[in-house]
Design a protein around this motif. Sequence first.
Motif, PDB file in Angstrom:
ATOM      1  N   ALA A  76       0.827  -1.203   0.000  1.00 47.39           N
ATOM      2  CA  ALA A  76       0.000   0.000   0.000  1.00 47.39           C
ATOM      3  C   ALA A  76       0.862   1.254   0.000  1.00 47.39           C
ATOM      4  O   ALA A  76       0.612   2.210  -0.760  1.00 47.39           O
ATOM      5  CB  ALA A  76      -0.933  -0.006   1.206  1.00 47.39           C
ATOM      6  N   LEU A  77       1.894   1.283   0.836  1.00 47.84           N
ATOM      7  CA  LEU A  77       2.770   2.451   0.931  1.00 47.84           C
ATOM      8  C   LEU A  77       3.460   2.743  -0.393  1.00 47.84           C
ATOM      9  O   LEU A  77       3.625   3.911  -0.780  1.00 47.84           O
ATOM     10  CB  LEU A  77       3.803   2.239   2.036  1.00 47.84           C
ATOM     11  N   VAL A  78       3.862   1.699  -1.101  1.00 53.42           N
ATOM     12  CA  VAL A  78       4.539   1.879  -2.388  1.00 53.42           C
ATOM     13  C   VAL A  78       3.593   2.484  -3.417  1.00 53.42           C
ATOM     14  O   VAL A  78       3.935   3.458  -4.107  1.00 53.42           O
ATOM     15  CB  VAL A  78       5.101   0.534  -2.902  1.00 53.42           C
ATOM     16  N   ALA A  79       2.399   1.918  -3.536  1.00 50.29           N
ATOM     17  CA  ALA A  79       1.438   2.412  -4.519  1.00 50.29           C
ATOM     18  C   ALA A  79       0.972   3.829  -4.193  1.00 50.29           C
ATOM     19  O   ALA A  79       0.822   4.674  -5.087  1.00 50.29           O
ATOM     20  CB  ALA A  79       0.238   1.466  -4.611  1.00 50.29           C
ATOM     21  N   ILE A 102      -9.328   6.165   2.584  1.00 52.79           N
ATOM     22  CA  ILE A 102     -10.259   5.030   2.662  1.00 52.79           C
ATOM     23  C   ILE A 102      -9.619   3.911   1.859  1.00 52.79           C
ATOM     24  O   ILE A 102      -9.573   3.954   0.626  1.00 52.79           O
ATOM     25  CB  ILE A 102     -11.656   5.379   2.119  1.00 52.79           C
ATOM     26  N   TRP A 103      -9.091   2.932   2.559  1.00 53.44           N
ATOM     27  CA  TRP A 103      -8.279   1.886   1.938  1.00 53.44           C
ATOM     28  C   TRP A 103      -8.944   0.526   2.137  1.00 53.44           C
ATOM     29  O   TRP A 103      -9.669   0.319   3.112  1.00 53.44           O
ATOM     30  CB  TRP A 103      -6.880   1.866   2.555  1.00 53.44           C
ATOM     31  N   GLY A 104      -8.691  -0.386   1.240  1.00 54.27           N
ATOM     32  CA  GLY A 104      -9.320  -1.694   1.337  1.00 54.27           C
ATOM     33  C   GLY A 104      -8.337  -2.857   1.298  1.00 54.27           C
ATOM     34  O   GLY A 104      -7.284  -2.780   0.665  1.00 54.27           O
ATOM     35  N   SER A 105      -8.700  -3.920   1.978  1.00 56.91           N
ATOM     36  CA  SER A 105      -7.984  -5.193   1.889  1.00 56.91           C
ATOM     37  C   SER A 105      -8.938  -6.294   2.312  1.00 56.91           C
ATOM     38  O   SER A 105      -9.686  -6.126   3.278  1.00 56.91           O
ATOM     39  CB  SER A 105      -6.740  -5.202   2.781  1.00 56.91           C
ATOM     40  N   GLY A 106      -8.914  -7.391   1.605  1.00 61.69           N
ATOM     41  CA  GLY A 106      -9.797  -8.493   1.949  1.00 61.69           C
ATOM     42  C   GLY A 106      -9.244  -9.373   3.046  1.00 61.69           C
ATOM     43  O   GLY A 106      -9.970  -9.876   3.900  1.00 61.69           O
ATOM     44  N   ASN A 107      -7.913  -9.561   3.057  1.00 65.46           N
ATOM     45  CA  ASN A 107      -7.290 -10.495   3.990  1.00 65.46           C
ATOM     46  C   ASN A 107      -6.383  -9.841   5.011  1.00 65.46           C
ATOM     47  O   ASN A 107      -5.989 -10.481   5.991  1.00 65.46           O
ATOM     48  CB  ASN A 107      -6.469 -11.531   3.205  1.00 65.46           C
ATOM     49  N   GLY A 108      -6.008  -8.585   4.791  1.00 62.59           N
ATOM     50  CA  GLY A 108      -5.113  -7.926   5.731  1.00 62.59           C
ATOM     51  C   GLY A 108      -3.798  -8.680   5.873  1.00 62.59           C
ATOM     52  O   GLY A 108      -3.253  -9.210   4.910  1.00 62.59           O
ATOM     53  N   GLY A 109      -3.288  -8.765   7.104  1.00 64.47           N
ATOM     54  CA  GLY A 109      -1.980  -9.365   7.335  1.00 64.47           C
ATOM     55  C   GLY A 109      -2.010 -10.874   7.483  1.00 64.47           C
ATOM     56  O   GLY A 109      -1.558 -11.428   8.495  1.00 64.47           O
ATOM     57  N   ILE A 110      -2.492 -11.550   6.461  1.00 60.47           N
ATOM     58  CA  ILE A 110      -2.594 -13.018   6.524  1.00 60.47           C
ATOM     59  C   ILE A 110      -1.217 -13.664   6.652  1.00 60.47           C
ATOM     60  O   ILE A 110      -1.051 -14.685   7.326  1.00 60.47           O
ATOM     61  CB  ILE A 110      -3.366 -13.565   5.297  1.00 60.47           C
ATOM     62  N   GLY A 188      -8.039   3.016  -2.557  1.00 63.65           N
ATOM     63  CA  GLY A 188      -7.502   1.877  -3.306  1.00 63.65           C
ATOM     64  C   GLY A 188      -7.492   0.640  -2.432  1.00 63.65           C
ATOM     65  O   GLY A 188      -8.273   0.514  -1.489  1.00 63.65           O
ATOM     66  N   GLY A 189      -6.584  -0.265  -2.740  1.00 65.14           N
ATOM     67  CA  GLY A 189      -6.529  -1.500  -1.963  1.00 65.14           C
ATOM     68  C   GLY A 189      -5.209  -2.217  -2.152  1.00 65.14           C
ATOM     69  O   GLY A 189      -4.478  -1.984  -3.126  1.00 65.14           O
ATOM     70  N   SER A 190      -4.892  -3.090  -1.209  1.00 70.72           N
ATOM     71  CA  SER A 190      -3.665  -3.878  -1.291  1.00 70.72           C
ATOM     72  C   SER A 190      -3.912  -5.267  -0.742  1.00 70.72           C
ATOM     73  O   SER A 190      -4.765  -5.467   0.126  1.00 70.72           O
ATOM     74  CB  SER A 190      -2.532  -3.194  -0.518  1.00 70.72           C
ATOM     75  N   GLY A 232      -3.392 -13.368  -7.222  1.00 72.94           N
ATOM     76  CA  GLY A 232      -2.461 -12.281  -7.491  1.00 72.94           C
ATOM     77  C   GLY A 232      -2.171 -11.500  -6.225  1.00 72.94           C
ATOM     78  O   GLY A 232      -2.807 -11.696  -5.184  1.00 72.94           O
ATOM     79  N   GLU A 233      -1.195 -10.597  -6.301  1.00 78.50           N
ATOM     80  CA  GLU A 233      -0.847  -9.756  -5.162  1.00 78.50           C
ATOM     81  C   GLU A 233      -0.451  -8.376  -5.654  1.00 78.50           C
ATOM     82  O   GLU A 233      -0.135  -8.185  -6.828  1.00 78.50           O
ATOM     83  CB  GLU A 233       0.297 -10.373  -4.366  1.00 78.50           C
ATOM     84  N   GLY A 234      -0.453  -7.400  -4.733  1.00 77.63           N
ATOM     85  CA  GLY A 234      -0.033  -6.059  -5.092  1.00 77.63           C
ATOM     86  C   GLY A 234      -0.952  -4.993  -4.528  1.00 77.63           C
ATOM     87  O   GLY A 234      -1.673  -5.229  -3.553  1.00 77.63           O
ATOM     88  N   ALA A 235      -0.944  -3.824  -5.179  1.00 80.71           N
ATOM     89  CA  ALA A 235      -1.739  -2.698  -4.693  1.00 80.71           C
ATOM     90  C   ALA A 235      -2.033  -1.721  -5.813  1.00 80.71           C
ATOM     91  O   ALA A 235      -1.272  -1.601  -6.772  1.00 80.71           O
ATOM     92  CB  ALA A 235      -0.999  -1.977  -3.567  1.00 80.71           C
ATOM     93  N   GLY A 236      -3.155  -1.027  -5.656  1.00 86.38           N
ATOM     94  CA  GLY A 236      -3.510   0.052  -6.565  1.00 86.38           C
ATOM     95  C   GLY A 236      -3.992   1.230  -5.750  1.00 86.38           C
ATOM     96  O   GLY A 236      -4.757   1.053  -4.792  1.00 86.38           O
TER      97      GLY A 236
END
Length: 412
Positions: A76-79, A102-110, A188-190, A232-236
């Motif tokens: 998230a910080l990179v994007a 306002i940021w999103g993630s489905g799994n957080g720190g899995i 966005g989301g990561s 997949g993985e990453g952030a937008g």
Amino acid sequence: MNRVVITGMGALTPIGNNLSSFQDALIAGKSGAAPITRFDASKFKTRFACELKDFDISQFVDKSEARRNDLFTQYALVAVAEAIQNANIDFEKLNRNKIGVIWGSGNGGIGTFEEQVTEYATGDGTPRFNPFFIPKMIVDIASGVISIKYGLRGINYTTVSACATSNTAMIDAFNYIRWGKADMIITGGSEAPITRTGIGGFNAAKALSTNNEEAAKASRPFDVTRDGFVMGEGAGALILESYDHAVKRGANIIAEVVGGGMAADAYHLTGTHPEGEGAYLGMQAALEDAEIQPSDIQYLNVHATSTPVGDISELIAVERLFGNAPNLHISATKSMTGHLLGAAGAIEAIACVTAIQKGLVPPTINTENVEPAYADKMNFVIKEAKPLDIQYAMSNTFGFGGHIATAIFKKI
């Protein structure tokens, strides 16, 4: 109400580690799928995924910051840093009380959860948990870290709606800005789900492709041979702000957000409604919000994860809403990026804006034989990008639990 515009974007994806490389790969039709390197997957049913390539987090985040944050927050910080630079923002000159995240993630720190619990379970029973375990793991922490890093004191929270998450976050940001509750919101989301528990859990749910022999071609939306999605993985990241605020600070306006619709399938824990009821309602709500007609949409970035049931239910909804629409061009960019789960909506929003900017519909790759019932009914963009003057683009995202979120973008 305020008009809401996009003034910056940042991307960290399996086909490009920054915005420009992602856009180039998207238009070129590059696959991000390859054998998993993050852990030994030899005993897993699925042994491939869309991982980031040649990515070194130490080039973006210092060691102490990396230790404090799970990969999903680091991504998230990179994007976000790229989006801020892309938007040419100087926070010192702005009212940070009116700038939110306002940021999103489905799994957080899995990954953090897996690591810490595994260490405890294989130890002598003495609890030696990392003091950062909880703050690294909780799903809302990325939005908090972003606000702390940049001193943003406005609206701040996280949305969680599975694979619809970052579209939900973006729609919320859109609404708060047009209601005058914020001048600017980073949204966005990561996601960093390529872990033993992530792959194993989705395998158990029979959601992932097991086409290990043709990993690069495994994500094949609408194809009669599709057998599941590719992780997949990453952030937008996207910078949304009011039109007046953007003009006042001399920002480069990229596109406009004009509508958002949310609904629910109310049908099944993991499966989509067979008639695409929620998808239809979400798209319809987005069109009503934007005050436009189905015929106004030139490009639809479908959710299409390459699952046998999900792809069909979405096409049923599209046909119901759009009917025979020869001007509607459809593509599924997950064929290239894989499925970034909670970050999918953000990456696909960037894909839509890219299509508008470049006048090119990104292709669906790997698809050879489209479902016969739809092959001649719909205008699928297959294999190669297609030149097109796009005034309006729509992006669909659907999540486990029946969550539906659809966003509409307009050429500025």
